[in-house]
Design a protein around this motif. Sequence first.
Motif, PDB file in Angstrom:
ATOM      1  N   CYS A 333       0.843  -1.206   0.000  1.00 10.15           N
ATOM      2  CA  CYS A 333       0.000   0.000   0.000  1.00 10.15           C
ATOM      3  C   CYS A 333       0.873   1.248   0.000  1.00 10.15           C
ATOM      4  N   ILE A 334       0.483   2.255  -0.758  1.00 13.15           N
ATOM      5  CA  ILE A 334       1.214   3.524  -0.821  1.00 13.15           C
ATOM      6  C   ILE A 334       1.278   4.155   0.573  1.00 13.15           C
ATOM      7  N   THR A 360       6.259   4.628  -2.274  1.00 11.75           N
ATOM      8  CA  THR A 360       6.057   6.045  -2.620  1.00 11.75           C
ATOM      9  C   THR A 360       4.929   6.248  -3.628  1.00 11.75           C
ATOM     10  N   HIS A 361       4.887   5.419  -4.667  1.00 15.53           N
ATOM     11  CA  HIS A 361       3.866   5.548  -5.706  1.00 15.53           C
ATOM     12  C   HIS A 361       3.941   4.293  -6.576  1.00 15.53           C
ATOM     13  N   CYS A 368       6.750   1.539  -6.363  1.00 20.06           N
ATOM     14  CA  CYS A 368       8.113   2.058  -6.240  1.00 20.06           C
ATOM     15  C   CYS A 368       8.465   2.141  -4.751  1.00 20.06           C
ATOM     16  N   LEU A 369       9.715   1.801  -4.432  1.00 20.04           N
ATOM     17  CA  LEU A 369      10.128   1.631  -3.040  1.00 20.04           C
ATOM     18  C   LEU A 369      11.245   2.602  -2.675  1.00 20.04           C
ATOM     19  N   GLU A 370      11.065   3.314  -1.584  1.00 19.96           N
ATOM     20  CA  GLU A 370      12.085   4.248  -1.087  1.00 19.96           C
ATOM     21  C   GLU A 370      12.774   3.619   0.120  1.00 19.96           C
ATOM     22  N   PHE A 371      14.104   3.633   0.126  1.00 21.50           N
ATOM     23  CA  PHE A 371      14.881   3.082   1.230  1.00 21.50           C
ATOM     24  C   PHE A 371      14.843   4.041   2.417  1.00 21.50           C
ATOM     25  N   LEU A 372      14.464   3.531   3.598  1.00 23.80           N
ATOM     26  CA  LEU A 372      14.370   4.368   4.794  1.00 23.80           C
ATOM     27  C   LEU A 372      15.533   4.170   5.753  1.00 23.80           C
ATOM     28  N   GLY A 373      16.121   2.987   5.760  1.00 24.49           N
ATOM     29  CA  GLY A 373      17.203   2.708   6.700  1.00 24.49           C
ATOM     30  C   GLY A 373      17.180   1.250   7.106  1.00 24.49           C
TER      31      GLY A 373
END
Length: 506
Positions: A333-334, A360-361, A368-373
């Motif tokens: 889920c976004i 993210t979208h 699409c996946l954003e790396f957080l840590g």
Amino acid sequence: MRPIIQLFGQILAPTARRFHQALDDPESMQISVQQEICDRLIASPYGKALGINSIADWERVPIVDYDALTPWMGNGEKHHTGELIPLTPEPILFYEKTSGSSGAVKWIPYTQSLRRSFNQMFCVWAHDLIVNGPKFSTGKLYACISPQLNQTNSPSLQDDLDYLDGWLRWFLRPWLVMPKGLNKLHDAQQFKHQLALALLQAETLEIISIWSPSFLEVHLKYIQENHELLRSELQGRISEYRLQLLRDNIPWTQLWPHLKLISCWDSANSADQAKGLRSLFPHVLIQGKGLLATEAPMTIPLIAAQGYVPVIDEVFFEFEDETGSLYKLHELCIGKEYTVILSQKGGLYRYRIGDRIRVTHWYRHTPCLEFLGRHPAVSDLVGEKLHESFVHQVLNSLNLSGNHFKSLVPVAQPPHYILLLDTAQETPEIIAQKLDTALSQSHHYYRARSLGQLATPKVFISPQMPELLSLHRAQNGRIWGGIKHPILATSPISGELLQKLGFHGL
């Protein structure tokens, strides 16, 4: 060279086309990849020991970390080319060591299939850059090379291009800035000097591919501080115009006027350092690497997607939310955050890699996946339980303007924290007071401070900070170009390192 670069793009086009088609139906592609990986598992001694006979048994495969797989892994430091290990029916090409921000060095076995996964990712990424990115005209490329500062000869990759198949390495070699023997240097100063000479002679340099942004910043700093020596050595080897650029306050964009792309980490702990590169090279595309680990390629930065797209045709993904529930890629889920569990083609199955992502979208039909840590990233000296995400918020609230490096590290005796910075406008005492107040928003930290379990935090500021930390870790076996500097260190800093940093405030 432009026609050759365009030809290269045409060679890569079929691979890119197949990948983009897969993005339209990620569920089907992931099922296909899962089946391929499961077939390898079934054929391996590890799979036989688990009693895995078909993909219907997948839920019985345990979710594991590196330590759980160590008995099945073989010896990464003493392996022989072509050996077999219980995790995979494929022979091992080599082992590559990780250089993460915490824990001991890990050795990841590489098979031909795993290397091909990295190769496929590179082909898709390169095609996207050629079609949608800057108009490359020289193709001159520096790909990260790291020195072996710990003076070991253990088998591992020599540079970024060793992740690729032979034909692709052969194709790219003529475009490389690669001083002979650079990777064999054990002395940091010699390494920096030889690399500086090579980069300064690469007038048509167009692409820099590194890991940590601080790696490039360290070498630019070396060039600036040693510009007179370098200028004298380069007499007759570079133009008079370029020699004149080697002066106080070097104009970097004039030194490499063709530079169009710097590929590096730019998220989580590397965001501030990448911001520093963007200020030095305002007209250069500073593109994030996405989520790329020694264990597997996970996401690709695509200009067309305006984000990081998962490598859905090479890696099987599962995702765990905060409740412990598992999800497939197409079920995400976004806006939600998850930790990554991956299965790849080199023998890691349902492997908890420890990376956290946010959706993210969607691009086409793929998230699409954003790396957080990293997860979990918690420092707990006396029960204060500081989480990385909270510390990240705290440090942002301090408004450390002009700062490109910050890392909060625990000290065991007496228990307290030190904030390491490369620059600051306020005094260490003022910053330390603000830091203590902000950290006290955490109930557990406030209680530990109130009870006298934690001493007041301290702040240490030095422009040499990133380099000193990198050199110390490289001399202890890490790969310099791949060293990550965590926002929050989870293990107490050593007294030896504190002395190297020149910190005597204990």
